[in-house]
Write a protein that holds these residues in place. Structure first.
Motif, PDB file in Angstrom:
ATOM      1  N   THR A   3       0.821  -1.205   0.000  1.00 37.50           N
ATOM      2  CA  THR A   3       0.000   0.000   0.000  1.00 37.50           C
ATOM      3  C   THR A   3       0.860   1.262   0.000  1.00 37.50           C
ATOM      4  O   THR A   3       2.049   1.243   0.352  1.00 37.50           O
ATOM      5  CB  THR A   3      -0.911   0.026   1.234  1.00 37.50           C
ATOM      6  OG1 THR A   3      -0.092   0.156   2.408  1.00 37.50           O
ATOM      7  CG2 THR A   3      -1.739  -1.250   1.321  1.00 37.50           C
ATOM      8  N   THR A   4       0.211   2.358  -0.392  1.00 40.19           N
ATOM      9  CA  THR A   4       0.896   3.652  -0.354  1.00 40.19           C
ATOM     10  C   THR A   4       1.306   4.008   1.063  1.00 40.19           C
ATOM     11  O   THR A   4       2.373   4.579   1.304  1.00 40.19           O
ATOM     12  CB  THR A   4      -0.022   4.749  -0.926  1.00 40.19           C
ATOM     13  OG1 THR A   4      -0.403   4.411  -2.259  1.00 40.19           O
ATOM     14  CG2 THR A   4       0.684   6.099  -0.928  1.00 40.19           C
ATOM     15  N   GLY A   5       0.438   3.634   2.033  1.00 44.41           N
ATOM     16  CA  GLY A   5       0.757   3.911   3.429  1.00 44.41           C
ATOM     17  C   GLY A   5       2.001   3.184   3.899  1.00 44.41           C
ATOM     18  O   GLY A   5       2.816   3.740   4.639  1.00 44.41           O
ATOM     19  N   ALA A   6       2.167   1.914   3.454  1.00 39.15           N
ATOM     20  CA  ALA A   6       3.350   1.143   3.833  1.00 39.15           C
ATOM     21  C   ALA A   6       4.605   1.763   3.235  1.00 39.15           C
ATOM     22  O   ALA A   6       5.640   1.897   3.913  1.00 39.15           O
ATOM     23  CB  ALA A   6       3.204  -0.304   3.382  1.00 39.15           C
ATOM     24  N   VAL A   7       4.525   2.165   1.966  1.00 39.84           N
ATOM     25  CA  VAL A   7       5.674   2.803   1.314  1.00 39.84           C
ATOM     26  C   VAL A   7       6.024   4.111   2.018  1.00 39.84           C
ATOM     27  O   VAL A   7       7.200   4.400   2.276  1.00 39.84           O
ATOM     28  CB  VAL A   7       5.386   3.059  -0.176  1.00 39.84           C
ATOM     29  CG1 VAL A   7       6.498   3.883  -0.818  1.00 39.84           C
ATOM     30  CG2 VAL A   7       5.220   1.740  -0.923  1.00 39.84           C
ATOM     31  N   ALA A   8       4.983   4.896   2.334  1.00 41.18           N
ATOM     32  CA  ALA A   8       5.218   6.173   3.013  1.00 41.18           C
ATOM     33  C   ALA A   8       5.820   5.948   4.394  1.00 41.18           C
ATOM     34  O   ALA A   8       6.705   6.701   4.836  1.00 41.18           O
ATOM     35  CB  ALA A   8       3.909   6.953   3.126  1.00 41.18           C
ATOM     36  N   GLY A   9       5.345   4.908   5.100  1.00 41.74           N
ATOM     37  CA  GLY A   9       5.881   4.621   6.423  1.00 41.74           C
ATOM     38  C   GLY A   9       7.341   4.233   6.380  1.00 41.74           C
ATOM     39  O   GLY A   9       8.155   4.737   7.160  1.00 41.74           O
ATOM     40  N   VAL A  10       7.694   3.332   5.463  1.00 42.52           N
ATOM     41  CA  VAL A  10       9.095   2.930   5.325  1.00 42.52           C
ATOM     42  C   VAL A  10       9.944   4.115   4.889  1.00 42.52           C
ATOM     43  O   VAL A  10      11.062   4.317   5.386  1.00 42.52           O
ATOM     44  CB  VAL A  10       9.227   1.777   4.316  1.00 42.52           C
ATOM     45  CG1 VAL A  10      10.701   1.517   3.985  1.00 42.52           C
ATOM     46  CG2 VAL A  10       8.601   0.504   4.874  1.00 42.52           C
ATOM     47  N   ALA A  11       9.418   4.922   3.969  1.00 43.99           N
ATOM     48  CA  ALA A  11      10.169   6.093   3.504  1.00 43.99           C
ATOM     49  C   ALA A  11      10.441   7.056   4.652  1.00 43.99           C
ATOM     50  O   ALA A  11      11.541   7.604   4.765  1.00 43.99           O
ATOM     51  CB  ALA A  11       9.394   6.793   2.384  1.00 43.99           C
ATOM     52  N   ALA A  12       9.446   7.263   5.522  1.00 49.02           N
ATOM     53  CA  ALA A  12       9.623   8.172   6.653  1.00 49.02           C
ATOM     54  C   ALA A  12      10.678   7.649   7.619  1.00 49.02           C
ATOM     55  O   ALA A  12      11.546   8.398   8.090  1.00 49.02           O
ATOM     56  CB  ALA A  12       8.289   8.370   7.379  1.00 49.02           C
ATOM     57  N   VAL A  13      10.603   6.342   7.923  1.00 51.42           N
ATOM     58  CA  VAL A  13      11.593   5.741   8.811  1.00 51.42           C
ATOM     59  C   VAL A  13      12.981   5.821   8.193  1.00 51.42           C
ATOM     60  O   VAL A  13      13.961   6.211   8.841  1.00 51.42           O
ATOM     61  CB  VAL A  13      11.222   4.276   9.121  1.00 51.42           C
ATOM     62  CG1 VAL A  13      12.372   3.585   9.862  1.00 51.42           C
ATOM     63  CG2 VAL A  13       9.954   4.208   9.964  1.00 51.42           C
ATOM     64  N   ALA A  14      13.087   5.447   6.910  1.00 48.64           N
ATOM     65  CA  ALA A  14      14.384   5.445   6.236  1.00 48.64           C
ATOM     66  C   ALA A  14      14.974   6.842   6.173  1.00 48.64           C
ATOM     67  O   ALA A  14      16.175   7.044   6.415  1.00 48.64           O
ATOM     68  CB  ALA A  14      14.238   4.859   4.832  1.00 48.64           C
ATOM     69  N   LEU A  15      14.135   7.834   5.856  1.00 51.13           N
ATOM     70  CA  LEU A  15      14.631   9.208   5.752  1.00 51.13           C
ATOM     71  C   LEU A  15      15.050   9.736   7.113  1.00 51.13           C
ATOM     72  O   LEU A  15      16.109  10.374   7.245  1.00 51.13           O
ATOM     73  CB  LEU A  15      13.534  10.101   5.155  1.00 51.13           C
ATOM     74  CG  LEU A  15      13.940  11.538   4.822  1.00 51.13           C
ATOM     75  CD1 LEU A  15      15.071  11.551   3.804  1.00 51.13           C
ATOM     76  CD2 LEU A  15      12.738  12.313   4.288  1.00 51.13           C
ATOM     77  N   GLY A  16      14.238   9.465   8.126  1.00 49.54           N
ATOM     78  CA  GLY A  16      14.592   9.925   9.461  1.00 49.54           C
ATOM     79  C   GLY A  16      15.903   9.340   9.938  1.00 49.54           C
ATOM     80  O   GLY A  16      16.734  10.034  10.543  1.00 49.54           O
TER      81      GLY A  16
END
Length: 214
Positions: A3-16
């Protein structure tokens, strides 16, 4: 499948996490400042291989282990939350060593730069916990093949990690000069990243999701 939410969640964690100073960033930036951009990029290629090794190892075995031993899943999840909280504290606490401070390092060959980048990544607890604890939180066993989801979501982290670190490598010299003249900007970055990581740690610790089954 994901899902888009899963991608966004991983992206947020990875970026942080990639924006929070750690062994990879410190090594790559110091190499770029002292030995040039080419040395930084060669080192980054070793770090990227380390990402792929963790990604492959995690997805080939973790989903099975976590499904068989749910207690281990919980322990690793809480360890990941604790590590994020520690990174948040490191970012927010007063003092600390600036990542872009100039350091004297001896020149190394391309082969050694690659090997050092690889080993820095493989021995980095932040990257280990990223794959062992954080990314699995966004895998949905009802959304399809668990291993495929793991590789796709892990690929998001690899792209972000390489892109952000590559940007730091190419701009390390200029960033060091700018931040040296404007220490307030560096403090602002620390506070923003510390707040983001603290929020992610709390979310992860309070999440009640169950281990994903392969």
């Amino acid at each position: 499948m994901i899902t888009t939410g899963a991608v966004a969640g991983v992206a947020a964690v990875a970026l942080g996490m990639v924006l929070t100073p750690g062994p990879n960033m410190i090594y790559l930036v110091s190499r770029s400042i002292t030995q040039g951009r080419r040395a930084g990029l060669v080192s980054l290629s070793g770090v990227a291989l380390g990402f792929l090794i963790y990604l492959t190892a995690a997805n080939l075995g973790l989903s099975v282990v976590f499904a068989v031993v749910p207690g281990l899943y919980l322990a690793v999840k809480l360890a990941g939350a604790g590590y994020l909280a520690w990174l948040a504290w490191k970012a927010l606490r007063p003092g600390g060593t600036a990542v872009f401070a100039r350091r004297e390092l001896p020149a190394e060959s391309s082969r050694r730069l690659f090997a050092m980048g690889l080993m820095t990544c493989l021995l980095n607890p932040k990257i280990a916990l990223m794959y062992l604890s954080l990314i699995p939180q966004f895998v949905d066993p009802e959304a399809g093949n668990v291993m495929a989801q793991g590789f796709l979501l892990g690929g998001v982290q690899v792209v972000i990690g390489v892109a952000v670190n590559g940007t730091f490598v190419l701009a390390a010299g200029a960033i060091a000069v700018i931040l040296g003249r404007r220490p307030g900007w560096l403090r602002a970055q620390r506070y923003v990243m510390g707040t983001v990581l603290g929020g992610l740690a709390a979310h992860l610790a309070l999440d009640n999701s169950r281990p994903a089954r392969a």
